[in-house]
Write an enzyme that holds these catalytic residues in place. Structure first.
Site, short mmCIF file in Angstrom:
data_model
loop_
_atom_site.label_atom_id
_atom_site.label_comp_id
_atom_site.label_asym_id
_atom_site.label_seq_id
_atom_site.Cartn_x
_atom_site.Cartn_y
_atom_site.Cartn_z
N GLY A 120 10.36 9.40 7.08
CA GLY A 120 9.09 10.22 6.86
C GLY A 120 8.10 9.87 7.92
O GLY A 120 8.23 9.56 8.62
N VAL A 166 6.07 7.17 7.32
CA VAL A 166 6.00 5.89 7.68
C VAL A 166 7.35 5.24 8.59
O VAL A 166 7.12 4.71 9.64
CB VAL A 166 6.02 5.13 6.41
N LYS A 181 6.02 0.04 -3.59
CA LYS A 181 4.94 -0.30 -4.84
C LYS A 181 5.51 -0.15 -6.27
O LYS A 181 5.46 -0.83 -7.11
CB LYS A 181 3.69 0.17 -4.44
N GLY A 230 -1.51 -1.14 2.75
CA GLY A 230 -1.16 -0.65 4.17
C GLY A 230 -1.21 -1.50 5.01
O GLY A 230 -0.58 -2.47 4.90
N ILE A 282 -3.82 -3.84 5.72
CA ILE A 282 -4.75 -4.72 5.48
C ILE A 282 -3.74 -5.91 4.93
O ILE A 282 -2.87 -6.07 4.09
CB ILE A 282 -5.34 -4.36 4.19
N LYS A 291 -0.15 -1.45 -7.75
CA LYS A 291 -0.72 -2.45 -6.83
C LYS A 291 -1.40 -3.50 -7.46
O LYS A 291 -1.17 -4.47 -7.01
CB LYS A 291 -1.59 -1.63 -5.77
N GLY A 337 -1.50 5.72 5.25
CA GLY A 337 -1.17 6.31 6.56
C GLY A 337 0.26 5.65 7.37
O GLY A 337 0.58 4.55 6.99
#
Length: 427
Positions: free
Chosen positions: A9, A11, A102, A131, A133, A202, A301
């Site tokens: 998809g 990602v 997740k 993401g 980070i 998360k 994203g």
């Protein structure tokens, strides 16, 4: 190093693009080329904007995972089943797994970790929480020599965008959510974000890593942002605060346990998280030796998430080539997860009251009966517009909740509103 990709998809497509665009650099960093040997998708016949051999696509994910020419499995399908079965099969076969799932990690991560440990292989999931980070690796490795006290984070871009718009423009919740949808920040069905399920998953993962304890999504106290009003936002602003949807995991100072929760809260505008706007994410970590750390960036994203996935792929591939295994699960502490009622928090409460002598004493008596100390109280207005704005000191959440319920039935109190937890320091 031959890779099977499960899911193509938003990602997955970016993962394919980056594997091709950065092939030379990735090979140099790993020590061997990374070759994509199969992509499992629901509809292999669908035309995709990817310049790759259509023969790579298959609907048989289980068969792809089982192939002898697959060394490493990337999963970006999401959901619990059938992803759980695919990843367990890969791990049991000794194939390292990189996942962004997740929901699966927060519901049954223990089974995946056990399978990885039994087979002596790797399970990496940097992209599952923030993401792009870097957060999982710092918690799992960089802070392994320290004692984490608290993790406080904005980990959902949709809710942060909505609350930012409400704060900056005065929009209602409905108006801000509609704008988020129009700009692509909210799904057609935004309930997983708005109701806090995404953030709760998360939070469970962060708590596992920070406190070396197995935590599932069922252990996480969860409240969404659907009841946050423009009046709540305005009240926070008057106190020098803003409202954020926070994921909080902390070690209890009084008991040998941890609390994990997701809910909207007021935080002082001086706190670093208060400046995190729109769809950005940030996580604030407090550790005994390292002190205060903040990790900030794009939490979702296609490209940001793919970046985190490929960072894990490089690490896992290096480990496999070197014949070693990276850090596995650390759950030795096995700390109890405290129920929300025993969690120590602070409350903000707004009371619409009758403007007459003795009302404040009556209100103070309700707090005293539940052993809750009032930090500050302010009276606004006169006559029919009279109100009291109170902020409490820290107390068990059950006591604070019971106090609010008693306030609703007190003579002289016409309405109770603006009930919200306060985090991140004194307003």
């Amino acid at each position: 190093m031959r890779i099977a990709l499960l899911g193509c998809g938003v990602v997955g497509t970016e993962i394919v693009r980056l594997l091709r665009a950065n092939a030379g650099d990735l090979a140099a960093r790993v020590g061997e080329p990374l070759e994509l040997v199969g992509i499992a998708v629901r509809r292999p016949e669908r035309v995709r904007d990817l310049d790759i051999d259509s023969a790579l696509f298959t609907a048989d994910a289980a068969g792809l995972v089982a192939r002898d020419d697959v060394d490493l499995v990337i999963e970006v399908v999401g959901g619990i089943e059938p992803a759980r079965d695919w990843l367990l099969a890969a791990l049991r076969a000794g194939k390292p797994v990189v996942t962004a799932n997740k929901a699966l990690l927060a519901s049954d991560g223990a089974a995946l970790h056990d399978a990885a440990a039994a087979a002596g292989t790797d399970l990496y999931y940097e992209a599952a929480v923030g993401g792009a980070i870097p957060l999982i690796r710092p918690l799992r490795e960089s802070l392994a020599g320290d004692r984490v006290r608290r993790v406080l984070g904005i980990v959902n871009g949709t809710t942060n965008f909505v609350l930012t718009r409400m704060d900056e423009t005065g929009a209602s919740f409905t108006e801000a959510l509609a704008e988020a949808g129009a700009l692509g920040y909210a799904e057609a069905d935004p309930s997983a974000d708005i109701d806090g399920y995404d953030a709760a998953a998360k939070a469970a993962i962060m708590a596992q890593l920070a406190f070396h304890t197995r935590v599932t999504i069922d252990d996480v106290y969860r409240v969404g942002i659907g009841d946050v009003t423009a009046a709540d936002i305005a009240g926070a602003r008057e106190m020098g605060c803003t409202v954020k949807a926070l994921a909080v995991a902390e070690r209890s100072a009084d008991t040998d346990g941890i609390s994990v929760r997701v809910h909207p809260a007021m935080i002082p505008r001086a706190h670093p998280l208060a400046g995190v706007r729109e769809a950005f994410n940030a996580v604030f970590v407090e550790a005994e030796a390292a002190g205060q750390l903040m990790f900030y960036g794009q939490g979702a994203g296609g490209a940001p998430t793919a970046s985190a996935v490929l960072g894990d792929v490089v690490a896992v591939a290096r480990n496999r080539i070197a014949g070693r295994r990276g850090p596995g699960e650390s759950s030795y502490a096995a700390l109890p997860v405290l129920p929300m009622g025993r969690t120590v928090t602070k409350y903000h409460v707004n009371l619409d009251v009758t403007d007459k002598t003795g009302v404040l004493a009556t209100v103070a008596g309700a707090f005293a009966r539940h052993d809750v100390s009032i930090r500050s109280v302010r009276q606004d207005g006169r006559g029919d517009d009279a109100s009291l704005v109170l902020v409490t000191h820290a107390a068990p959440d059950a006591a604070l909740s019971a106090t609010v319920e008693e306030l609703r039935g007190l003579a002289g109190v016409r309405a109770v509103s603006g009930v919200m937890r306060v985090e991140g320091g004194e307003p």
